[in-house]
Enzyme design. Structure first.
Site, mmCIF file in Angstrom:
data_model
loop_
_atom_site.group_PDB
_atom_site.id
_atom_site.type_symbol
_atom_site.label_atom_id
_atom_site.label_comp_id
_atom_site.label_asym_id
_atom_site.label_seq_id
_atom_site.Cartn_x
_atom_site.Cartn_y
_atom_site.Cartn_z
ATOM 1 N N LYS A 16 -25.364 -32.518 -19.254
ATOM 2 C CA LYS A 16 -25.988 -33.939 -18.538
ATOM 3 C C LYS A 16 -26.350 -33.551 -16.978
ATOM 4 C CE LYS A 16 -22.797 -37.973 -17.633
ATOM 5 N NZ LYS A 16 -21.455 -38.720 -17.895
ATOM 6 N N SER B 113 -21.199 -42.694 -19.983
ATOM 7 C CA SER B 113 -22.551 -43.089 -19.096
ATOM 8 C C SER B 113 -23.339 -41.459 -19.514
ATOM 9 C CB SER B 113 -21.846 -42.394 -17.626
ATOM 10 O OG SER B 113 -21.180 -40.668 -17.396
ATOM 11 N N SER C 251 -17.181 -41.349 -20.453
ATOM 12 C CA SER C 251 -18.263 -41.680 -20.666
ATOM 13 C C SER C 251 -18.484 -40.222 -21.867
ATOM 14 C CB SER C 251 -18.808 -41.103 -19.482
ATOM 15 O OG SER C 251 -19.101 -42.281 -19.099
#
Ligand code: GLN
Length: 485
Positions: free
Chosen positions: A75, A150, A174
């Site tokens: 990420k 996210s 997330s």
């Protein structure tokens, strides 16, 4: 190659049936082939192949670590030395990190390959990946739908077979919500289990890093490699890391699964409930016992979170001022205007909304009414779990009230967006470990996630339950139509 588990891949690598270079090349080609998903912000093929060659040399010497040679997508919230670390924001769109986050460093020590940096909601604020400065990510199961957020890029990448595993972060859901939407396994460890050093901070008392993988077994392997005390993160806990793979197949008969009535009430989609109930029946057949538990303050989790998380964010994000690093506005007359224009141009709408809410909640006149109140609520929510876990071993329910929604469907309605995390936020507020695993498909062919919450630091129990379902079902092996070969 891209449907194999980490265990299978590492056996192939160790037996030299496959080289890390071939494996990395394979995933780089898939990333290129499926660029339309927009799952990645940065891919540096040359660098990845260099790392793969170094891994091959280590494998050749016969001194590999468990994950040597495995390509992993990260990420874009994890600082990665020499690579863009944008956090999905314009304000960091030119930030090349001078150092590695501990999460990255630990995996690099094993000579895993950095496949690329995945797309995400700006500063991890969002549930659909639509707040990213780099544009939305598509859900591989249906490209008109969101992958969740996210960590949407990481979830989409694993789901579509663009990476065998990925890292994510979870402040209110997330990791788990996108895992649920994309049909992969997403694990948020206990607060303090994995170092947050070098992870761009959103809400520091809630943020936690964890893996997104094809199975619970793979999640155990990644957690093993990344968990543990880090003197550079004052919130990381100095506690021994157990062998997470050792107890995966343990017998669960007689163990108690708590079902909070609050997780099966109004707002839960009927199809999602059906799939979750089927998974629960599977556990019963394995000898586990289902029982009702009460989490009376559940309804207050979302409001509590949306005071605390923005408050912490407003403070954390004050460091982005255009002075030391990141984006700086082109034209300004004085320092104050430079700050104001940099932040106005550098942050997107959702981030600005949160900074304003947080600044308001922390202001002298409203601190007691909002921030302090929310802190008290947080304690009550954590106490609910403590009481529930006196009666049961794990808590289960759906990860999300519905399956993935369509792109654009909730962008104009922040509250509808926030309600996506209604079942996941409480684990962050209480600091508890929780996983989402694929439990089936709804009538429209979209993945449904089963949510398992455990006691503080009881990651082994969660992984055990998750793995037991995956031993008897093949939902976690399903690939989105169009991504099977
Ligand atoms: N969707 C939640 C939010 O927007 C949670 C995000 C997260 O876990 N990082 O804040």
């Amino acid at each position: 190659m891209h449907t194999k588990s980490l265990t299978e891949l590492s056996i192939d690598l160790i037996q030299q049936k496959l080289s890390s270079t071939e494996l990395t090349q394979h995933f780089l080609e898939r990333i290129d082939l499926h660029r339309q998903l927009n799952a990645f912000i940065t891919v540096d093929a040359e660098r990845a192949l260099d790392q793969a060659r170094a891994a091959d040399r280590r494998l050749g010497r016969g001194t590999p670590a468990p994950l040597t040679g495995i390509p992993i997508a990260h990420k874009d919230i994890f600082c990665t030395e020499g690579m863009l670390t944008s956090c999905g924001s314009r304000i960091l769109s030119n930030f090349v990190s001078p150092y590695n986050a501990t999460m990255i460093e630990k995996l690099r020590q094993q000579d895993t390959v950095i496949l690329g940096k995945t797309n995400m909601d700006e500063f991890a604020m969002g549930s659909s990946n639509e707040t990213s400065y780099y544009g939305p990510v598509a859900n591989p199961w249906d490209e008109s739908r969101v992958p969740g957020g996210s960590s949407g890029g990481s979830a989409a990448a694993v789901s579509a077979g663009l990476a065998p595993a990925a890292t994510g972060t979870d402040t209110g859901g997330s990791i788990r919500q996108p895992a649920s939407f994309c049909g992969v396994t997403g694990f948020k460890p206990s607060y303090g289990r994995v170092s947050r050093y070098g992870m761009v901070a959103f809400a520091s008392s809630l943020d936690q890093a964890g893996p997104l993988t094809r199975s619970a077994q793979d999640a155990a392997l990644l957690l093993q490699a990344t968990a543990g005390f880090d003197p550079r993160d004052s919130t990381s806990v100095d506690r021994e890391t157990p062998d997470y793979t050792a107890t995966l197949t343990a017998d669960i008969s007689g163990l108690k699964i708590g079902l909070p009535k609050q997780y099966f009430g109004q707002g839960l989609d009927g199809q999602v409930e059906l799939v979750v109930r089927e998974a629960l029946a599977h556990y019963e057949a394995l000898g586990a016992r289902l029982m009702d538990v009460d989490l009376p303050n559940s309804a207050l989790c979302v409001p509590c979170y949306y005071v605390l998380a923005p408050s912490e964010a407003s403070s954390n994000l004050s460091r982005f001022d255009g002075v030391r690093y990141g984006y700086r506005t082109q034209q300004y007359d004085d320092l104050t205007q430079m700050y104001a224009k940099t932040r106005a141009e550098g942050f997107g709408a959702e981030v600005k909304r949160r900074i304003m809410i947080g600044t308001y909640a922390l202001s002298a006149g409203y601190y007691d009414a909002y921030y302090l109140k929310a802190q008290k609520l947080r304690r009550l929510i954590a106490d609910d779990f403590r009481r529930a876990f006196e009666q049961c071993d794990v808590i289960m329910g759906p990860t999300t009230p519905t399956t993935a929604f369509t792109l654009g469907e909730k962008t104009d309605d922040p509250i509808a967006m926030y309600l996506n995390d209604i079942y996941t936020i409480s684990a962050n507020l209480a600091g508890l470990p929780a996983i989402s695993i694929p439990a089936g498909l709804s009538g429209d062919g979209m993945p449904v996630g089963l949510h398992i919450i455990g006691r503080y630091f009881d990651e082994p129990q969660i992984l055990n339950f998750a793995h037991r379902l995956q031993m008897g079902t093949d939902w976690h092996r399903r690939s989105p139509p169009g991504y099977t070969s």
